[in-house]
Design a protein around this motif. Structure first.
Motif, PDB file in Angstrom:
ATOM      1  N   UNK A 165      30.875  41.361  43.421  1.00 33.45           N
ATOM      2  CA  UNK A 165      32.068  42.089  42.944  1.00 33.45           C
ATOM      3  C   UNK A 165      32.009  42.240  41.430  1.00 33.45           C
ATOM      4  N   UNK A 166      31.690  41.145  40.743  1.00 29.30           N
ATOM      5  CA  UNK A 166      31.625  41.196  39.278  1.00 29.30           C
ATOM      6  C   UNK A 166      30.529  42.146  38.819  1.00 29.30           C
ATOM      7  N   UNK A 167      29.371  42.127  39.500  1.00 27.62           N
ATOM      8  CA  UNK A 167      28.231  42.939  39.113  1.00 27.62           C
ATOM      9  C   UNK A 167      28.531  44.422  39.258  1.00 27.62           C
ATOM     10  N   UNK A 168      29.276  44.783  40.290  1.00 28.28           N
ATOM     11  CA  UNK A 168      29.593  46.184  40.536  1.00 28.28           C
ATOM     12  C   UNK A 168      30.877  46.631  39.852  1.00 28.28           C
ATOM     13  N   UNK A 169      31.628  45.691  39.325  1.00 30.91           N
ATOM     14  CA  UNK A 169      32.924  46.019  38.735  1.00 30.91           C
ATOM     15  C   UNK A 169      32.729  46.652  37.356  1.00 30.91           C
ATOM     16  N   UNK A 170      33.235  47.879  37.151  1.00 34.78           N
ATOM     17  CA  UNK A 170      33.030  48.535  35.845  1.00 34.78           C
ATOM     18  C   UNK A 170      33.814  47.843  34.739  1.00 34.78           C
ATOM     19  N   UNK A 171      33.262  47.819  33.545  1.00 33.85           N
ATOM     20  CA  UNK A 171      33.985  47.208  32.422  1.00 33.85           C
ATOM     21  C   UNK A 171      35.227  47.991  32.035  1.00 33.85           C
ATOM     22  N   UNK A 172      35.286  49.266  32.400  1.00 31.59           N
ATOM     23  CA  UNK A 172      36.475  50.094  32.187  1.00 31.59           C
ATOM     24  C   UNK A 172      36.351  51.329  33.060  1.00 31.59           C
ATOM     25  N   UNK A 173      37.458  51.970  33.333  1.00 27.13           N
ATOM     26  CA  UNK A 173      37.459  53.180  34.143  1.00 27.13           C
ATOM     27  C   UNK A 173      37.439  54.424  33.282  1.00 27.13           C
ATOM     28  N   UNK A 174      37.275  55.587  33.902  1.00 28.29           N
ATOM     29  CA  UNK A 174      37.212  56.836  33.131  1.00 28.29           C
ATOM     30  C   UNK A 174      38.498  57.153  32.384  1.00 28.29           C
ATOM     31  N   UNK A 175      39.624  56.628  32.877  1.00 30.36           N
ATOM     32  CA  UNK A 175      40.893  56.906  32.198  1.00 30.36           C
ATOM     33  C   UNK A 175      40.936  56.299  30.797  1.00 30.36           C
ATOM     34  N   UNK A 176      40.123  55.272  30.538  1.00 31.40           N
ATOM     35  CA  UNK A 176      40.093  54.651  29.217  1.00 31.40           C
ATOM     36  C   UNK A 176      39.462  55.554  28.172  1.00 31.40           C
TER      37      UNK A 176
END
Length: 201
Positions: free
Chosen positions: A15-26
């Motif tokens: 989960x951590x590995x695939x979790x983006x550091x931020x989304x496109x809305x940022x």
């Protein structure tokens, strides 16, 4: 008990590995597309860069994409900027970009074949199957390795080719703006597909 802990740890790591550091809305993304002449393309790129030469029914598309500085560094990941003819799921073969070569490159990467698994509307991002066991690059995209490269100004060439002269699967003229899809994807340092966002089309 130990097996449960191991399974939970592996699941948490995935989960951590695939979790983006931020989304496109940022990023507060902004974009535009328009057809231009060669002179207009050259003026938009500036004197330090050469616009593609168009003739005989070729078309030039000028695109601009901008974003705010991400909240965290890219850490060896990159943005992939795709311009795709939705009718054929193919990309143009040639781009000119007003940015340093070390921050933006053209081409393709095998990891991008997996983008459509999560985003079927972006099926043109990957390679094209042309035979039972043969795949070919379906045009080029822009790879942006420096989040500080915003804004990106590019000119894409859509060549006008007779059907019997088209040897490679690339997007060709004539196209209209409604035919075009502009999208940005964020790929992580270990080839994770963090997210993709439709910008135009």
């Amino acid at each position: 008990m130990a097996l449960v802990v191991i399974v939970a740890a592996v699941g948490g790591w995935r989960w951590w590995h695939q979790h983006p550091p931020y989304g496109p809305e940022a990023l507060h993304l902004r974009s535009s597309l328009e057809f231009v002449t060669y002179d207009e393309a050259q003026a938009a790129l500036g004197s330090a860069y050469q616009a593609p030469v168009a003739s005989g029914g070729d078309q030039l598309v000028l695109g601009r994409v901008s974003w705010q500085t991400p909240p965290v560094p890219m850490d060896a990941g990159y943005f992939a900027l795709f311009l795709i003819d939705k009718r054929t799921d193919l990309k143009p073969p040639v781009f000119a970009v007003s940015a340093p070569q070390e921050s933006i490159s053209t081409g393709s990467a095998g990891v991008e074949n997996g983008i459509s698994d999560r985003y079927p509307w972006l099926r043109g991002a990957g390679d094209v199957q042309v035979g039972e066991h043969e795949w070919r690059n379906g045009g080029s995209r822009l790879a942006i390795g420096d989040a500080g490269a915003s804004p990106v100004t590019f000119v894409a060439l859509f060549p006008r080719l007779e059907s019997n002269r088209q040897e490679f699967p690339i997007a060709t003229a004539p196209v209209t703006l409604p035919d075009l899809l502009l999208a940005l994807a964020y790929l992580g340092p270990d080839h994770q597909v963090y997210w993709a966002r439709r910008l135009q089309g």
